[in-house]
Design a protein around this motif. Structure first.
Motif, PDB file in Angstrom:
ATOM      1  N   GLU A 177       0.819  -1.214   0.000  1.00 27.73           N
ATOM      2  CA  GLU A 177       0.000   0.000   0.000  1.00 27.73           C
ATOM      3  C   GLU A 177       0.853   1.265   0.000  1.00 27.73           C
ATOM      4  OE1 GLU A 177      -2.208  -3.337   1.971  1.00 27.73           O
ATOM      5  OE2 GLU A 177      -0.222  -2.418   2.192  1.00 27.73           O
ATOM      6  N   GLN A 178       2.103   1.155   0.437  1.00 28.87           N
ATOM      7  CA  GLN A 178       2.979   2.323   0.516  1.00 28.87           C
ATOM      8  C   GLN A 178       3.890   2.472  -0.706  1.00 28.87           C
ATOM      9  OE1 GLN A 178       5.112   2.755   4.260  1.00 28.87           O
ATOM     10  NE2 GLN A 178       3.620   1.474   5.317  1.00 28.87           N
ATOM     11  N   TRP A 179       3.902   1.526  -1.573  1.00 28.14           N
ATOM     12  CA  TRP A 179       4.863   1.559  -2.674  1.00 28.14           C
ATOM     13  C   TRP A 179       4.757   2.820  -3.522  1.00 28.14           C
ATOM     14  CZ3 TRP A 179       5.347  -4.045  -5.110  1.00 28.14           C
ATOM     15  CH2 TRP A 179       5.868  -4.904  -4.115  1.00 28.14           C
ATOM     16  N   LYS A 180       3.538   3.237  -3.796  1.00 27.16           N
ATOM     17  CA  LYS A 180       3.351   4.403  -4.667  1.00 27.16           C
ATOM     18  C   LYS A 180       4.020   5.654  -4.094  1.00 27.16           C
ATOM     19  CE  LYS A 180      -0.203   7.231  -6.895  1.00 27.16           C
ATOM     20  NZ  LYS A 180      -1.680   7.438  -7.084  1.00 27.16           N
ATOM     21  N   SER A 181       3.880   5.868  -2.787  1.00 31.14           N
ATOM     22  CA  SER A 181       4.444   7.078  -2.175  1.00 31.14           C
ATOM     23  C   SER A 181       5.915   6.929  -1.841  1.00 31.14           C
ATOM     24  CB  SER A 181       3.667   7.417  -0.891  1.00 31.14           C
ATOM     25  OG  SER A 181       3.795   6.373   0.068  1.00 31.14           O
ATOM     26  N   ALA A 182       6.426   5.676  -1.784  1.00 26.40           N
ATOM     27  CA  ALA A 182       7.813   5.449  -1.365  1.00 26.40           C
ATOM     28  C   ALA A 182       8.778   5.294  -2.531  1.00 26.40           C
ATOM     29  CB  ALA A 182       7.884   4.208  -0.475  1.00 26.40           C
TER      30      ALA A 182
END
Length: 419
Positions: free
Chosen positions: A348-353
Motif C-alpha cells: 500500500e505504501q509503494w506508490k508514495s515510497a
C-alpha cells in the motif's frame, strides 16, 4: 511643447472599473473615519476614566491611578493616515498627557493604533498574500489599485514582506523533538538570486517529513551554494541538533553529496533511490531511438505488483540490455538495492515510497510562483518564500498513500540482486 493629442486622449479616456460604482462599498468606506475616531476617543475615555470635557469624581482620583486607568489631561488631536482594506483614510486621533508616579507626564499611546502604524494588519496580510500568489513587487500596486486606491508601492510590498521574517526565524529554530517523523524525503532545487548585484544560481535544500499519521510536513529548507556532501551534512546536523528522531525510511534523488551525508548521519536507515531519477539516468545512457523501449521495460519492472515479479523482471532487464546496450544495464546495476527499497514496505505504501515526487511537486509550484521574478532579491528571500507558500496555505499537502500501514517496520531486502 503641446502634448500629443493621441497620448492625451489615451490618458483621459475612461478606464475599466472606473464606472463600477458600488453603493455598499462607498457607504461603508465613508463611515470608516467616524468609526475609527470614535474608537480612539472611547479608548482614551477609558484610560482617563472620564469622557471628553468631563470631570473626574473627587473620590476617583486614586482609583484612576490603578492598572485600569490613569490621571491626565487631553491636549487636542493630531492627523493620522491609515491604509486598510477599506482604502486610505485621514483621521483625527486624540492626544493626551498622562501623569506618572514620579510627578512627570508621558504621552498617551493608543493600543489599537500603534505609533507610526500606517497600515492595518489585515491590509498587510492582503499585500503579502498577493505577493505570495505570484505577483512581483512592481505589479502588486496595479493588482490592488481597486482595493487600496493605488496607495501601494513596491517599497511598501517589500517592507510588508520583511515582516514575515520574524515568523521565518522562529520556524527555523523550533524544536523537532515532539515531531513523530517516520520518513524523510530529501531533494534540492536550483534558483537564481541576486548576490553582490549579480544574478547567481544557488541550491535550496529541502527536507520533507512524514508523520506517523501520514501527514507530510516541511522540516527544513536551506539556501546553499550547491548540493555537496558538506552542504547536506549541515542540513542534517541542524535537524538532529533540534531534536529530530532517527527516521525509519529515507527517499532521495541519488545525488552523491546527499548519499555521503546520509551515510555519515543515518548509515543504517533503509534508503530508497527515486525511481524517476534513475529512469532519466537510463535514458541518458542510450540513443533516443531506444528510449521508448527502455521506458517500457523499466516501467514493467518498477510497477510490477509483487516483489517476486520485480526480481524476475530486473534480471530479464539486465540480461537483455547487457547485449543490446550495456551502458543501460550498468546504470541500473549501479543503483543496487537502493532502487528497490520500497519493496521492504507494505504494498500500500509503494506508490508514495518509490519517488521524491512529493518534493518535486513543491518545486514545480515554487517555480511557477517565481516565474514573474526571474531573479529573486536574495538567497534568504528564496528560502523564506518557499516556506511561506506552505505556511500561508497557498500550497497544501495531503497524507501519503498507504498511511494506515506506516506503523509496520521495513522488512529485510526481499529482492535478490544476482543478475
Amino acid at each position: 511643447m503641446q502634448p500629443d493629442s493621441a497620448t492625451h486622449a489615451a490618458e483621459t479616456a475612461p478606464q475599466l472599473f472606473d464606472n463600477w460604482f458600488d453603493p455598499i462599498e462607498f457607504g461603508v468606506r465613508g463611515r470608516v473615519r467616524d468609526f475609527i475616531e470614535t474608537m480612539m476617543e472611547e479608548e482614551l475615555d477609558a484610560v482617563l476614566s472620564r469622557p471628553c470635557y468631563g470631570r473626574i469624581a473627587p473620590d476617583a482620583g486614586r482609583q484612576a491611578s490603578t492598572a485600569e486607568g490613569s490621571t491626565g489631561h487631553r491636549h487636542g488631536h493630531r492627523s493620522r493616515s491609515l491604509l486598510g482594506t477599506f482604502g486610505p483614510v485621514e483621521m483625527a486621533v486624540p492626544r493626551a498627557r498622562l501623569n506618572t508616579p514620579d510627578g512627570g507626564t508621558t504621552e498617551w499611546k493608543s493600543k489599537a493604533l500603534k505609533a507610526y502604524q500606517r497600515r492595518t494588519i489585515a491590509a498587510d496580510a492582503v499585500i503579502a498574500a498577493t505577493y505570495l500568489a505570484g505577483t512581483n513587487t512592481r505589479r502588486v500596486r496595479r493588482a490592488l489599485t481597486a482595493l487600496f486606491g493605488a496607495a501601494v508601492s513596491k517599497d511598501t510590498v517589500s517592507r510588508t514582506w520583511r515582516k514575515v521574517k520574524t515568523d521565518w526565524d522562529a520556524w527555523n529554530t523550533r524544536s523537532l523533538a515532539d515531531e513523530p517523523i517516520v520518513r524523510l524525503i530529501l531533494d534540492g532545487t536550483v534558483v537564481r538570486v541576486r548576490l553582490d548585484r549579480k544574478a547567481t544560481s544557488i541550491s535550496l535544500l529541502v527536507v520533507l517529513g512524514v508523520r506517523a499519521d501520514g501527514q507530510k510536513v516541511l522540516l527544513a529548507i536551506k539556501n546553499m551554494g550547491g548540493e555537496s556532501a558538506e552542504a547536506w551534512r549541515s542540513v542534517l546536523d541542524d535537524l538532529t541538533r533540534r531534536g529530530l528522531q532517527r527516521p525509519e525510511f529515507l527517499i532521495v534523488d541519488g545525488a552523491a553529496g546527499l548519499d555521503s551525508a546520509i551515510a555519515a548521519v543515518w548509515g543504517s536507515v533503509p534508503l530508497q533511490r527515486c525511481t524517476v531519477h534513475k529512469h532519466r539516468n537510463l535514458l541518458a545512457h542510450a540513443p533516443e531511438r531506444l528510449h521508448e523501449e527502455i521506458t517500457a521495460d523499466y516501467n514493467d519492472m518498477i510497477y510490477a505488483e509483487t516483489s517476486q515479479q520485480i526480481e524476475a523482471r530486473r534480471k530479464a532487464f539486465i540480461r537483455k540490455w547487457r547485449l543490446k546496450h550495456r551502458a543501460v544495464a550498468d546504470s541500473l546495476e549501479e543503483a543496487g538495492a537502493r532502487l528497490f527499497s520500497f519493496t521492504r514496505l507494505p504494498p500500500e505504501q509503494w506508490k508514495s515510497a518509490r519517488t521524491t515526487n512529493a518534493i518535486e511537486r513543491l518545486h514545480e509550484e515554487f517555480k511557477r510562483r517565481i516565474k514573474t521574478q526571474t531573479v529573486l532579491p536574495s538567497a534568504e528571500t528564496a528560502a523564506m518564500l518557499f516556506w511561506a507558500l506552505l505556511a500561508s496555505g497557498q500550497i497544501n499537502m495531503r497524507k501519503v498513500d498507504g498511511w494506515k500501514t506506516l506503523a509496520e517496520k521495513p522488512i529485510a531486502q526481499p529482492i535478490d540482486l544476482a543478475a
